[in-house]
Design an enzyme around this catalytic site. Structure first.
Site, PDB file in Angstrom:
ATOM      1  N   ASP A  49      19.665  -4.788  19.775  1.00 30.88           N
ATOM      2  CA  ASP A  49      20.631  -5.987  19.847  1.00 30.88           C
ATOM      3  C   ASP A  49      20.924  -6.203  21.096  1.00 30.88           C
ATOM      4  OD1 ASP A  49      21.435  -8.270  18.943  1.00 30.88           O
ATOM      5  OD2 ASP A  49      23.392  -7.560  17.847  1.00 30.88           O
TER       6      ASP A  49
ATOM      7  N   TYR B 116      26.804  -7.459  25.956  1.00 29.52           N
ATOM      8  CA  TYR B 116      26.315  -6.190  25.791  1.00 29.52           C
ATOM      9  C   TYR B 116      24.794  -6.166  25.619  1.00 29.52           C
ATOM     10  CZ  TYR B 116      25.615  -8.035  20.868  1.00 29.52           C
ATOM     11  OH  TYR B 116      25.107  -8.830  20.060  1.00 29.52           O
TER      12      TYR B 116
END
Length: 318
Positions: free
Chosen positions: A247, A235
């Protein structure tokens, strides 16, 4: 019923507040056999506080065992530094259930002297309170300030346990209703932001039943994972409004994150979006803030009420 508040107080007393003068004028302190000193006050017809003597029928907890006293409290050191004010914690008075045998020299024993409408100043031995009520050592700063804990209390109501529980259930229901209304309003704003993003980027998205938007970039094979199965996902997450990355798997050695699908181990938007993918699929998830980190946000990089964009790849699941 009193325990969660007392646990909070035990933590709060570890940090001292701003100085303020306690009530020092008035009658001499009376004393309980346990050593707790007290002054009781009650308003007269003119609205002025007058000293109230403790009648024999007002012995601690007499005829009130098991009932719930609601009370505002302020805690100070023996040198008048404010430690905690319950009214600042929450606007409603704290519920304290009166037990038959309160700890000698503890806060609950002192509060048992109060009748609704009373105000009081209590002086307790800090080491006794922490030993018998909190079951931990007294903080050093309280020892240095004379080993005294001063409690200013204002009693409001005396309720039965069922009455108190009904009141708390009603309050929780009202708070939940308000939160649902706030969440619905925020969801509408977030959906408008997502629609504007899709229009600007000439993209078409599908929406899960729960409200997460997803755009399939690469279609995988087989069937989607089932609830409870462990999925592994690569991701990259950004804030939709700013494009700032907060992130990614690249920050963690390009290792996929693994979690059990539909078990609440990740934000709801992830549980909803990943459940739509097949093995090997790549997609973009657009997650409204109520399905992400809501009004709290997360750390310095995810502000309150932020719509999140995730580029994800379902590596595998089992």
């Amino acid at each position: 019923m009193t325990r969660p508040f007392l646990l909070f107080l035990a933590v709060a007393l570890l940090v001292m507040g701003s100085p303020a003068m306690a009530q020092t004028s008035g009658p001499e302190y009376a004393r309980l056999p346990s050593g707790t000193e007290y002054r009781l006050f009650r308003k007269d017809a003119a609205g002025r506080y007058q000293p109230r003597a403790l009648a024999p029928s007002d012995a601690p907890y007499a005829s009130r065992v098991g009932q719930v006293l609601t009370v505002y409290m302020e805690f100070r050191t023996g040198r008048d530094s404010v430690l905690m004010n319950s009214r600042r914690m929450q606007p409603t008075p704290q519920p304290v259930q009166l037990s038959e045998k309160p700890a000698r020299g503890g806060i609950e024993e002192a509060l048992g002297l109060l009748l609704p409408g009373d105000s009081a100043v209590f002086r307790l031995q800090a080491d006794t309170v922490f030993a018998n009520t909190f079951h931990q050592a007294v903080p050093p700063f309280l020892r240095k300030s004379g080993n005294t804990l001063v409690v200013l209390a204002s009693a409001r109501e005396l309720l039965t346990v069922p009455e108190m529980m009904a009141r708390q259930e009603k309050l929780q229901a009202e708070m939940m209703k308000q939160e649902q209304a706030r969440s619905a309003g925020q969801m509408a704003k977030d959906v408008a932001q997502i629609q504007a993003y899709l229009k600007k980027n000439h993209a078409t998205a599908k929406k899960t039943a729960g409200g997460t938007y997803y755009i399939i970039k690469k279609l995988g094979t087989g069937l989607p994972p089932q609830k409870g199965q462990t999925v592994r996902v690569l991701y990259r997450g950004t804030v939709l409004a700013t494009g700032q990355e907060f992130d990614s798997s690249a920050k963690h050695g390009n290792e996929p994150i693994a979690f059990a699908l539909g078990q609440g181990q990740v934000i709801p938007g992830w549980d909803q979006g990943i459940a739509m993918l097949t093995k090997g699929s790549k997609a973009v998830l657009l997650i409204p803030s109520p399905l992400a980190y809501g009004s709290r946000g997360a750390g310095a990089d995810i502000p309150a009420n932020a719509v999140l964009r995730f580029e994800v790849e379902l590596v595998d699941f089992q």
